[in-house]
Write a protein that holds these residues in place. Structure first.
Motif, PDB file in Angstrom:
ATOM      1  N   ARG B 530       0.824  -1.222   0.000  1.00  0.00           N
ATOM      2  CA  ARG B 530       0.000   0.000   0.000  1.00  0.00           C
ATOM      3  C   ARG B 530       0.851   1.262   0.000  1.00  0.00           C
ATOM      4  O   ARG B 530       0.348   2.364   0.217  1.00  0.00           O
ATOM      5  CB  ARG B 530      -0.926  -0.007   1.231  1.00  0.00           C
ATOM      6  N   GLY B 531       2.140   1.078  -0.192  1.00  0.00           N
ATOM      7  CA  GLY B 531       3.021   2.238  -0.299  1.00  0.00           C
ATOM      8  C   GLY B 531       3.555   2.735   1.030  1.00  0.00           C
ATOM      9  O   GLY B 531       4.228   3.770   1.085  1.00  0.00           O
ATOM     10  N   ILE B 532       3.270   1.999   2.093  1.00  0.00           N
ATOM     11  CA  ILE B 532       3.793   2.389   3.408  1.00  0.00           C
ATOM     12  C   ILE B 532       5.262   1.952   3.482  1.00  0.00           C
ATOM     13  O   ILE B 532       5.578   0.801   3.168  1.00  0.00           O
ATOM     14  CB  ILE B 532       2.960   1.736   4.531  1.00  0.00           C
ATOM     15  N   PRO B 533       6.148   2.850   3.838  1.00  0.00           N
ATOM     16  CA  PRO B 533       7.566   2.439   3.932  1.00  0.00           C
ATOM     17  C   PRO B 533       7.713   1.233   4.856  1.00  0.00           C
ATOM     18  O   PRO B 533       6.943   1.077   5.808  1.00  0.00           O
ATOM     19  CB  PRO B 533       8.245   3.677   4.537  1.00  0.00           C
ATOM     20  N   LYS B 534       8.723   0.427   4.581  1.00  0.00           N
ATOM     21  CA  LYS B 534       8.916  -0.795   5.381  1.00  0.00           C
ATOM     22  C   LYS B 534       8.866  -0.467   6.872  1.00  0.00           C
ATOM     23  O   LYS B 534       9.594   0.411   7.339  1.00  0.00           O
ATOM     24  CB  LYS B 534      10.255  -1.438   5.043  1.00  0.00           C
ATOM     25  N   THR B 535       8.032  -1.196   7.563  1.00  0.00           N
ATOM     26  CA  THR B 535       7.781  -0.885   8.976  1.00  0.00           C
ATOM     27  C   THR B 535       8.738  -1.595   9.918  1.00  0.00           C
ATOM     28  O   THR B 535       8.858  -1.224  11.079  1.00  0.00           O
ATOM     29  CB  THR B 535       6.360  -1.335   9.368  1.00  0.00           C
ATOM     30  N   GLY B 536       9.400  -2.658   9.405  1.00  0.00           N
ATOM     31  CA  GLY B 536      10.067  -3.574  10.321  1.00  0.00           C
ATOM     32  C   GLY B 536       9.011  -4.516  10.870  1.00  0.00           C
ATOM     33  O   GLY B 536       7.806  -4.270  10.728  1.00  0.00           O
ATOM     34  N   ALA B 537       9.460  -5.617  11.473  1.00  0.00           N
ATOM     35  CA  ALA B 537       8.510  -6.631  11.929  1.00  0.00           C
ATOM     36  C   ALA B 537       8.975  -7.211  13.249  1.00  0.00           C
ATOM     37  O   ALA B 537      10.175  -7.224  13.544  1.00  0.00           O
ATOM     38  CB  ALA B 537       8.400  -7.732  10.878  1.00  0.00           C
ATOM     39  N   PRO B 538       8.009  -7.693  14.045  1.00  0.00           N
ATOM     40  CA  PRO B 538       8.402  -8.417  15.253  1.00  0.00           C
ATOM     41  C   PRO B 538       9.384  -9.528  14.892  1.00  0.00           C
ATOM     42  O   PRO B 538       9.210 -10.184  13.848  1.00  0.00           O
ATOM     43  CB  PRO B 538       7.076  -8.995  15.753  1.00  0.00           C
ATOM     44  N   ASN B 539      10.396  -9.713  15.700  1.00  0.00           N
ATOM     45  CA  ASN B 539      11.410 -10.708  15.333  1.00  0.00           C
ATOM     46  C   ASN B 539      11.990 -11.387  16.560  1.00  0.00           C
ATOM     47  O   ASN B 539      12.115 -10.779  17.615  1.00  0.00           O
ATOM     48  CB  ASN B 539      12.512 -10.061  14.484  1.00  0.00           C
ATOM     49  N   LEU B 540      12.328 -12.634  16.382  1.00  0.00           N
ATOM     50  CA  LEU B 540      12.873 -13.466  17.451  1.00  0.00           C
ATOM     51  C   LEU B 540      13.816 -14.472  16.812  1.00  0.00           C
ATOM     52  O   LEU B 540      13.403 -15.212  15.913  1.00  0.00           O
ATOM     53  CB  LEU B 540      11.719 -14.187  18.151  1.00  0.00           C
ATOM     54  N   GLY B 541      15.056 -14.505  17.279  1.00  0.00           N
ATOM     55  CA  GLY B 541      16.086 -15.322  16.625  1.00  0.00           C
ATOM     56  C   GLY B 541      17.248 -14.390  16.357  1.00  0.00           C
ATOM     57  O   GLY B 541      17.081 -13.164  16.395  1.00  0.00           O
ATOM     58  N   GLY B 542      18.421 -14.954  16.120  1.00  0.00           N
ATOM     59  CA  GLY B 542      19.596 -14.088  16.059  1.00  0.00           C
ATOM     60  C   GLY B 542      20.263 -14.012  14.707  1.00  0.00           C
ATOM     61  O   GLY B 542      19.919 -14.747  13.786  1.00  0.00           O
ATOM     62  N   PRO B 543      21.274 -13.130  14.603  1.00  0.00           N
ATOM     63  CA  PRO B 543      22.054 -13.007  13.383  1.00  0.00           C
ATOM     64  C   PRO B 543      23.325 -13.852  13.446  1.00  0.00           C
ATOM     65  O   PRO B 543      23.754 -14.250  14.535  1.00  0.00           O
ATOM     66  CB  PRO B 543      22.408 -11.518  13.381  1.00  0.00           C
ATOM     67  N   ILE B 544      23.929 -14.075  12.283  1.00  0.00           N
ATOM     68  CA  ILE B 544      25.312 -14.577  12.227  1.00  0.00           C
ATOM     69  C   ILE B 544      26.068 -13.664  11.266  1.00  0.00           C
ATOM     70  O   ILE B 544      25.443 -12.988  10.431  1.00  0.00           O
ATOM     71  CB  ILE B 544      25.407 -16.053  11.758  1.00  0.00           C
ATOM     72  N   VAL B 545      27.393 -13.645  11.402  1.00  0.00           N
ATOM     73  CA  VAL B 545      28.185 -12.804  10.497  1.00  0.00           C
ATOM     74  C   VAL B 545      29.316 -13.667   9.923  1.00  0.00           C
ATOM     75  O   VAL B 545      29.804 -14.573  10.607  1.00  0.00           O
ATOM     76  CB  VAL B 545      28.723 -11.548  11.238  1.00  0.00           C
ATOM     77  N   THR B 546      29.674 -13.385   8.674  1.00  0.00           N
ATOM     78  CA  THR B 546      30.690 -14.217   8.012  1.00  0.00           C
ATOM     79  C   THR B 546      31.829 -13.354   7.479  1.00  0.00           C
ATOM     80  O   THR B 546      31.672 -12.148   7.259  1.00  0.00           O
ATOM     81  CB  THR B 546      30.093 -14.989   6.819  1.00  0.00           C
ATOM     82  N   ALA B 547      32.969 -14.032   7.229  1.00  0.00           N
ATOM     83  CA  ALA B 547      34.106 -13.341   6.624  1.00  0.00           C
ATOM     84  C   ALA B 547      33.777 -12.916   5.195  1.00  0.00           C
ATOM     85  O   ALA B 547      34.491 -12.092   4.611  1.00  0.00           O
ATOM     86  CB  ALA B 547      35.326 -14.249   6.659  1.00  0.00           C
ATOM     87  N   GLY B 548      32.722 -13.477   4.641  1.00  0.00           N
ATOM     88  CA  GLY B 548      32.262 -13.063   3.319  1.00  0.00           C
ATOM     89  C   GLY B 548      31.591 -11.696   3.338  1.00  0.00           C
ATOM     90  O   GLY B 548      31.087 -11.231   2.308  1.00  0.00           O
ATOM     91  N   GLY B 549      31.559 -11.084   4.492  1.00  0.00           N
ATOM     92  CA  GLY B 549      31.031  -9.713   4.579  1.00  0.00           C
ATOM     93  C   GLY B 549      29.530  -9.654   4.752  1.00  0.00           C
ATOM     94  O   GLY B 549      28.909  -8.633   4.445  1.00  0.00           O
ATOM     95  N   LEU B 550      28.951 -10.746   5.247  1.00  0.00           N
ATOM     96  CA  LEU B 550      27.489 -10.825   5.287  1.00  0.00           C
ATOM     97  C   LEU B 550      26.961 -11.060   6.697  1.00  0.00           C
ATOM     98  O   LEU B 550      27.599 -11.759   7.496  1.00  0.00           O
ATOM     99  CB  LEU B 550      27.020 -11.985   4.398  1.00  0.00           C
ATOM    100  N   VAL B 551      25.808 -10.479   6.939  1.00  0.00           N
ATOM    101  CA  VAL B 551      25.050 -10.803   8.149  1.00  0.00           C
ATOM    102  C   VAL B 551      23.789 -11.519   7.688  1.00  0.00           C
ATOM    103  O   VAL B 551      23.001 -10.949   6.925  1.00  0.00           O
ATOM    104  CB  VAL B 551      24.667  -9.529   8.933  1.00  0.00           C
ATOM    105  N   PHE B 552      23.623 -12.768   8.094  1.00  0.00           N
ATOM    106  CA  PHE B 552      22.407 -13.523   7.758  1.00  0.00           C
ATOM    107  C   PHE B 552      21.456 -13.467   8.943  1.00  0.00           C
ATOM    108  O   PHE B 552      21.868 -13.662  10.090  1.00  0.00           O
ATOM    109  CB  PHE B 552      22.738 -14.988   7.474  1.00  0.00           C
ATOM    110  N   ILE B 553      20.201 -13.239   8.642  1.00  0.00           N
ATOM    111  CA  ILE B 553      19.214 -13.244   9.721  1.00  0.00           C
ATOM    112  C   ILE B 553      17.821 -13.572   9.176  1.00  0.00           C
ATOM    113  O   ILE B 553      17.411 -13.091   8.116  1.00  0.00           O
ATOM    114  CB  ILE B 553      19.211 -11.891  10.490  1.00  0.00           C
ATOM    115  N   GLY B 554      17.134 -14.452   9.930  1.00  0.00           N
ATOM    116  CA  GLY B 554      15.706 -14.702   9.656  1.00  0.00           C
ATOM    117  C   GLY B 554      14.948 -13.880  10.681  1.00  0.00           C
ATOM    118  O   GLY B 554      14.819 -12.669  10.550  1.00  0.00           O
ATOM    119  N   ALA B 555      14.458 -14.518  11.713  1.00  0.00           N
ATOM    120  CA  ALA B 555      13.887 -13.877  12.922  1.00  0.00           C
ATOM    121  C   ALA B 555      12.541 -13.196  12.702  1.00  0.00           C
ATOM    122  O   ALA B 555      11.652 -13.300  13.536  1.00  0.00           O
ATOM    123  CB  ALA B 555      14.876 -12.889  13.555  1.00  0.00           C
TER     124      ALA B 555
END
Lengths: 170, 622
Positions: B530-555
């Motif tokens: 509907r054109g509303i800027p991304k609000t963010g969402a409730p989240n639970l679960g953590g991130p990981i970070v790699t030497a490939g320069g990435l942060v992966f996260i579901g949550a």
């Protein structure tokens, strides 16, 4: 055709059957210890007393309440005052009036159960307490386990959200 | 000459072993210190957009509350060791899979009672121990049992406990009719010592003890016990009103502990004393409630502690594994502990002494107006970094994303007290709490990039709306906390009741304490459409970070899995999942194919998603 209809009817019955949660079954009826006064619900119901006459909060408060000696004596000062059980009431009154009734039905303290909300929603006392008016001595006959409450809520399309009934804190 | 050669060879061999181990995921937090960092770089910023599903495994185990009264949450972080992936279902059922294909190798089901009433069926994963010869998987379950299983076959190790199992609950629940003791997070392993915390009820003031205990990893023999609620004569006992420690529940370690193997230290994230929301019967600061505690894992001796909330009244347990990190101070490396909290603070403590590395101020906070309650007059506020979560909400910050949501939230909060202060005690008037009971941060915790000394933390910005309810005379406690409508201050679509953002991911420079970047995490598709800027969402679960320069996260509860550029916060990849991945991903290198995999549990459910699955999904490059 008839077979198909029967199958359809059976399917609809199953589909519409109220949800029954699986949980540990309570062993019922559950007899509780002897009461301090041999009170007969049957006899009093036959005398046309309503539940709220003795349990004043039954339709208006969270807790139904258990009668103090003064409430019983409001009638029994004149009705069979010399009955041995009635005499016990006098003794309790002299000690402050509280009768140490043994509770038959009880939910844990972290559960908010309001008698007023339930009776206000048209739930009869018998739904949770069984055929009280037919019993001289009460035993617990209806489960008040969480699964029993949830099944009843589901059947009536009432929220089963944890916090609808439970205090916060697990 | 010979000795030199041998020394070099040994050194090279150790490096090779370390490299192989680093390419796996051998501890819940990636390493025993919980950095959730992988040195792998096959998947990097340039190619992450090409990630594809590689395999999928379905445990087929979940509960949506329709058959069993309790719902489930698939919060498991798998371990990957010797090309075998170990993952647990919410019913504590362990599955060992071929890490490159997802093929089932064996499983072990402790057969918990699935009709039991729990907050959630949950198991966050297992722990691993090996002495080079024996390899053991340590599995805890919801009935408080700890199993030691052969990592190759799944068979219980008969030399451990009674036929491979230790009943950790029995001693704790004795004398408590309604008591329970559950293992929801993996135990810590420190050398040959198992350190176990557990989940105990905090809904009643008295209950099973939350003491942290240690056991011999080979035999299960008890080694020591740390009293999380001190006993008469012990340090900290004076922080309790006389007599209030007796049979006191809570202050337990339900989350994941971390281990500094070299220093033989174990770090406990302890929680609120019971009952969590009213402390009139436990006046005082209540050590070791809400404290990070460092113990010598060989003896259980307390080395230091740091209390993060005094006399907790908000159930703001320390929810996350204390992350062991190294930061730079005046040109020197300083070993530290980074503890994130539900209330949105990060406390950075010296790992050896527990002293804050950024100044912490004790600030006055509001007193309680409830009968019998005596809130602690001050609480610790770290001056750096800034809070990573919303910590208050004014009435004029009520949501405006849709008129319907605004109307529903307005109606719900009519007459409520809006928070002007963190740590405002409860009243009988409904009160908006920020952050809510699940944070801020939660058990997903942080990831730490050692190269840039940057810490990544996701936050859920969802409040609560509660009031204290007076209990009838004769009750154990004079008050209990009750939700006005929901457990969270959100509407019937789960749209939080304040203006966005509703979820964020923040990168914090731990040397300076400044944010490097902060982005909105998650969205509601129908609102974005509907054109509303991304609000963010409730989240639970953590991130990981790699030497490939990435942060992966579901949550997030938007059923999406994402990768961010660790340097800029730019979202480089997003994929849709069958259900939300309220879990922490892992990454590892397959030994046969040489491929880097990223795996996450996409179980949905919990309290945030209406879809439930038992699916574990692996991604790799084509």
């Amino acid at each position: 055709m008839r077979v198909a209809a029967a199958f359809l009817a059976a399917f609809l019955l199953v589909a519409q059957a109220p949800r029954q949660y699986q949980g540990k079954e309570e062993k019922l009826p559950l007899e509780v210890g002897p009461q301090p006064v041999a009170f007969s619900h049957k006899q009093h119901a036959a005398a046309k007393l309503a539940c709220a006459d003795c349990h004043p909060g039954a339709t208006s408060k969270e807790r139904a309440g258990l009668p103090a000696a003064s409430r019983c004596l409001a009638c029994h000062r004149t009705i069979v005052p010399d009955h041995p059980e009635v005499r016990k009431l006098g003794a309790f009154e002299k000690k402050g009036g509280r009768i140490p009734w043994v509770r038959v039905y009880q939910v844990p303290e972290f559960v908010f159960f309001s008698h007023a909300s339930h009776t206000g929603a048209g739930i009869d006392c018998e739904t949770c307490h069984g055929p009280v008016a037919e019993r001289d001595v009460l035993a617990k006959e209806v489960s008040t386990s969480m699964t029993a409450c949830m099944s009843c809520h589901a059947a009536r399309e009432v929220s089963n959200d944890c916090h609808f009934c439970h205090a916060l804190g697990f | 000459m010979n000795t030199n050669w041998r020394r070099r060879a040994t050194g090279l061999l150790m490096l090779a072993v370390a490299a192989v181990q680093a390419a796996e995921w051998r501890s819940w937090g990636g390493d025993p210190g919980g950095a959730k960092y992988s040195p792998l770089r096959q998947i990097d910023k340039s190619n992450v957009a090409r990630l594809r599903p590689a395999w999928e495994f379905d445990t087929k185990e979940w509960s949506d509350g329709s058959v069993y009264p309790s719902r489930s949450a698939f919060e498991a972080t798998p371990l990957v060791i010797d090309n075998v992936l170990y993952v647990t279902s919410p019913f504590s059922h362990l599955f060992a899979l071929d890490a490159e294909t997802g093929r089932l190798l064996w499983d072990f089901d402790p057969k918990i009672d699935r009709t039991m009433r729990v907050n959630l069926f949950v198991n966050r994963g297992v722990a691993y121990w090996s002495d080079g010869r024996r390899k053991r998987i340590l599995l805890g379950d919801l009935e408080g049992r700890l199993f030691s299983l052969d990592a190759l076959t799944g068979k219980p190790d008969a030399s451990f406990g009674e036929g491979g199992v230790l009943d950790l609950a029995a001693e704790m629940i004795e004398g408590f009719e309604r008591g329970y003791y559950r293992l929801t997070s993996p135990v810590a392993v420190c050398g040959d010592v198992i350190v176990a915390g557990g989940l105990v009820p905090d809904g009643e003031p008295q209950g099973p003890s939350g003491d942290v205990r240690a056991f011999d990893v080979r035999t299960g023999r008890p080694l020591w016990r740390f009293h999380v609620v001190p006993r008469p004569g012990e340090f900290g006992y004076e922080t309790w009103e006389p007599g209030s420690t007796e049979r006191r529940g809570g202050a337990n370690a339900w989350s994941v502990m971390s281990v500094d193997e070299r220093r033989r230290m174990v770090f406990l994230p302890l929680t609120s004393p019971a009952y969590d929301f009213y402390g009139g019967d436990r006046k005082g600061a209540n050590l070791f409630g809400n404290s990070v505690v460092a113990l010598d894992c060989r003896t259980g001796r307390r080395i230091w502690h740091f209390q993060i909330i005094h006399h907790d009244l908000w159930d703001w347990d320390l929810p996350a594994q204390p992350a062991l990190v190294t930061v730079r101070r005046r040109g020197r490396d300083v070993p530290a502990v980074a503890q994130v909290t539900k209330q949105g603070f990060l406390f950075l403590l010296d790992r050896l002494t527990g002293k804050p590395l950024f100044e912490v101020e004790e600030r006055p906070v509001p007193p309680s107006t409830l009968e019998g309650e005596q809130a602690w007059p001050t609480q610790p506020f770290p001056l750096k970094p800034p809070p990573f979560a919303r910590q208050a909400m004014r009435e004029d910050e009520l949501t405006d994303v849709t008129p319907e949501s605004r109307a529903e939230c307005l109606e719900m909060s009519r007459g409520a007290l809006f928070g002007d202060s963190l740590f405002r005690p409860w009243t009988e008037q409904p009160m908006v709490l920020f952050p809510g009971l699940n944070g801020g941060a939660n058990w997903g915790g942080v990831a730490f990039d050692p190269a840039t000394r940057t810490l990544f933390i996701n936050s859920m910005d969802v409040g609560g709306l509660f009031r204290m309810v007076r209990r009838p005379e004769g009750s154990t406690l004079p008050y209990r906390l009750r939700a006005v409508k929901h457990e969270f201050f959100w509407d019937s679509n789960r749209y939080p009741c304040q203006k966005p953002p509703w979820g964020t991911l923040t990168a914090i420079d731990l040397d300076s304490g400044e944010f490097r970047w902060r982005v909105t995490l998650g969205e509601f598709d129908e609102l974005t459409a509907r054109g509303i800027p991304k609000t963010g969402a409730p989240n639970l679960g953590g991130p990981i970070v790699t030497a490939g320069g990435l942060v992966f996260i579901g949550a997030t509860n938007d059923r999406k899995f994402r990768a961010f550029d660790k340097d800029s916060g730019e979202e480089l990849w997003v994929t849709r999942l069958p259900a939300s991945a309220m879990a922490t991903p892992v990454t590892y290198l397959g030994k046969r194919t040489g491929k880097q995999f990223v795996v996450v549990a996409a179980g949905g459910g919990n309290k945030y998603d209406s879809i439930f699955t038992g699916k574990l999904i692996a991604f790799s490059l084509p």
